[in-house]
Design an enzyme around this catalytic site. Sequence first.
Site, PDB file in Angstrom:
ATOM      1  N   GLU A 110      -0.295   0.838  11.762  1.00 41.43           N
ATOM      2  CA  GLU A 110      -1.741   0.897  11.585  1.00 41.43           C
ATOM      3  C   GLU A 110      -2.507  -0.128  12.407  1.00 41.43           C
ATOM      4  O   GLU A 110      -3.592   0.144  12.882  1.00 41.43           O
ATOM      5  CB  GLU A 110      -2.101   0.750  10.094  1.00 41.43           C
ATOM      6  N   ASP A 144       1.483   2.955   0.973  1.00 36.70           N
ATOM      7  CA  ASP A 144       0.670   3.351  -0.172  1.00 36.70           C
ATOM      8  C   ASP A 144       0.014   4.708   0.083  1.00 36.70           C
ATOM      9  O   ASP A 144       0.276   5.362   1.084  1.00 36.70           O
ATOM     10  CB  ASP A 144      -0.369   2.277  -0.482  1.00 36.70           C
ATOM     11  N   TYR A 156      -1.590 -10.869   7.329  1.00 35.64           N
ATOM     12  CA  TYR A 156      -2.681  -9.917   7.173  1.00 35.64           C
ATOM     13  C   TYR A 156      -3.607 -10.286   6.014  1.00 35.64           C
ATOM     14  O   TYR A 156      -3.155 -10.677   4.949  1.00 35.64           O
ATOM     15  CB  TYR A 156      -2.091  -8.525   6.946  1.00 35.64           C
ATOM     16  N   GLU A 200      -3.021   5.592   0.938  1.00 32.43           N
ATOM     17  CA  GLU A 200      -3.787   5.734   2.176  1.00 32.43           C
ATOM     18  C   GLU A 200      -2.860   5.781   3.394  1.00 32.43           C
ATOM     19  O   GLU A 200      -3.067   6.557   4.326  1.00 32.43           O
ATOM     20  CB  GLU A 200      -4.797   4.594   2.323  1.00 32.43           C
ATOM     21  N   ASP A 225       1.417   2.136   6.334  1.00 33.50           N
ATOM     22  CA  ASP A 225       1.718   1.438   5.074  1.00 33.50           C
ATOM     23  C   ASP A 225       2.295   2.371   4.015  1.00 33.50           C
ATOM     24  O   ASP A 225       2.110   3.575   4.057  1.00 33.50           O
ATOM     25  CB  ASP A 225       0.458   0.778   4.517  1.00 33.50           C
ATOM     26  N   HIS A 253       3.475  -5.570   1.634  1.00 25.61           N
ATOM     27  CA  HIS A 253       2.527  -6.547   2.154  1.00 25.61           C
ATOM     28  C   HIS A 253       2.850  -7.897   1.563  1.00 25.61           C
ATOM     29  O   HIS A 253       3.478  -7.997   0.527  1.00 25.61           O
ATOM     30  CB  HIS A 253       1.109  -6.145   1.768  1.00 25.61           C
ATOM     31  N   ARG A 284      -6.029  -8.388   4.435  1.00 28.04           N
ATOM     32  CA  ARG A 284      -6.466  -7.413   3.432  1.00 28.04           C
ATOM     33  C   ARG A 284      -5.259  -6.991   2.612  1.00 28.04           C
ATOM     34  O   ARG A 284      -4.508  -6.110   2.982  1.00 28.04           O
ATOM     35  CB  ARG A 284      -7.123  -6.204   4.104  1.00 28.04           C
TER      36      ARG A 284
END
Length: 783
Positions: free
Chosen positions: A9, A84, A288, A86, A82, A333, A290
């Site tokens: 991403e 998840d 990262y 999304e 990722d 993450h 976020r």
Amino acid sequence: MQENLVIVESPAKAKTIENFLGKGYTVTSCMGHIRDLQKKDFGIDLEKKYQPKYVISPDKKKIVAELKKLAKGAQTVWLASDEDREGEAIAWHLKEVLKLDPERTKRIVFHEITKEAIQRAIENPRTIDENLVNAQQARRVLDRIVGFQVSPVLWKKVKPALSAGRVQSVAVRLIVEREREIINFKSETWYRVNGIFLAKDENGNPAELKAELSKRFPTKEEAYAFLEKCQSAEFTIANVTKKPAKRSPAQPFTTSTLQQEASRKLSFSVSQTMAVAQRLYEAGKITYMRTDSVNLSNLAINTAKQKITELHGEEYVKVRRYHTKSKGAQEAHEAIRPTYMENETVGGSAQEQRLYELIWKRTMASQMADAKLERTNVTISVSTAPEVFTATGEVIVFDGFLKVYMESTDDENGHGHGHGNGGQDIIPPLKANDVLSMSSVVATQRFSQRPPRFTEASLVKKLEELGIGRPSTYAPTITTIQNRNYVEKEDRPGVERKFDIITLKNGNISEATNTEITGAEKSKLFPTDIGMVVNDFLVENFEQIMDFNFTANVEKEFDDIAEGQKVWNEMIDKFYKPFHGQVEDVLKNSERSKGERILGTDPKTGKQVSVKIGRFGPVAQLGEASTEEDSEKPQFASLRTGQHLETITLEETLDLFKLPRDLGEYENKKVTVSIGRFGPYIRHDNKFVSLGKENDPFTVELDKAVELIEAKREKDRKAVIKVFDEEPELRVLNGRWGPYISFQKKNYKIPKKVNAEELTLEDCRKIIEEAPEPKGRRTRKKK
DNA sequence: CAGTGAGCGAGCTTCCGCTTGACTT
């Protein structure tokens, strides 16, 4: 031909991973979602079971073209977005848009960005999880339905260009409801009693013991009576206890806790925090930014351990593993931490350095030992009264993590206002039955505190607790509700408050009244009038959406879809049918909402006085509109800044109609005073002079007005540096930012090196000619 | 900049979550 194409991403991640994979692998990034619902015509086909109409996002066209080219030339495409909801959807959109051959497409996920983890992922590919993708589609479609069906209702019933949404509307609701709690708050008062007693420290030197009475007195009389009792009392130690206590470090940073601490410790806004963190991340200095994970990699833990040992010694180390509680949290993450724990500081801007230091300390502390404390409680009895004084002391026996970092709190009432809180660090050595001599006993009037207003960061904290919004949206949401003018970030000065103090000292009781400033606010979120009106309209008509548990409820259903227990468009259908009925009903049956408040009648004219939201903002109205012919029209006056529909009084409203005021004549021309967009002003001879803060438009007199008019004329004269007879339209003026050239209503910058006094007409013409064209379009939206 | 508050109607506004720049002040 490139054998393997890995798509992640973010570009920073791509770079790291490419290094780990080496030859035969190209790693690139898609920059998040590449497709979204089309914006026009709703983007969802209601006839075809809510089928989404996807289009490539305009800002991703270039990236998609590039990816297509790369995918064509690759033997195998690895979708490494990722793990998840999304991320899964991103992988699926990539597969669809790039028309990837299932045979040559593999879905992988990393649990850590290390060589081993990536190798392991490559060895264990899977296919795209359709259920998870469908859960994302349901989330996306639901948000579009709510946003694009409720917003138009607001345009019709309240004001154009407003917005509503699952996240933002609830965020506004929190602020509106908090404001109302504050407006309706009734402060209670009581008397707190503090005593100072004399003791001896370990070396026999005099030491004070500060204690607070365990009882508060509701009235001054009762407090006074207690002090009278103390006049003849003997004070005896009833009890001394010592207890060990410990304190543990806070968890490593997530997006939300970083925003909170950067706000509390560095006074950063949440978007500022994110922008600075982004720069640190891109420079490879932090992981990262976020994330909702508190997980630290083994590597990070080990290097932290080394660094702690090196700086403070082994006894300061305590390895701790943190686990994120929220469901669906991404252990892949990591928490936000320095990439290299060994770097205590980094270069870059001052802001970057400060934020990095905060992250470094927090991460270090998270792997450090508990602080050990010793708490001492002392009870002092009063021979003439049943009440007792208590003193609490806390001594740090071993500082542990406190050596580097201590989390702050939002509790603004925590540390009183300097009237002593009965606590102290070190308690002198005492034992039961010791008799103390009293130095003073003071009763201070105190007040209960109203609930605190939200800061940007405390609002994020609340949203996170409610499970509303995601790390990537906290900052944008806070920005949106301010851009829509539902909420304003403001400072407010406090007000003076009087409080009584009764003091017993040297056997005498004396009374005094002191003043303190209370209620001052800095960078707090206040609802605007329109914010309140919109909120009330939505709560009244769309209760389900405005419920604080709405997100949590639909999240449960999304989880069911992800687990294959529910079909996504059936879930949407169950929501949509009644919801859409509601929308239609509100459009047809509900009144236009103007937030009107009737305040009473004008004693002079008997006309009704009211306030409401008008076309140009909040407005006061005198008299009622009537449909009858030749009936008098109502008078209108805008509310002043700082005045609000919710709180303005009848008297304040009536004052608004006293303007404009006629002050008389000066130089045979009328002088009037009024209030405009930029505050109070004097109008004379078609010229405007600001009244400034120190002059009240309701009471200012002609003399003062003339004085201000003359002052303005003088200033204007000075403002003109040069005029040219040949070109009257061209003038060299002195402005707020120094000299500039004014020509045909446009202004031109004078180069710094040039002395404005010496400019010739030729020089000026040259400057105008060479002035760069104002580039770009003006942004449509003004804040 | 210093006003406005009638009404009609065209054409527009709007969501949440993933990601970075490319813009101007």
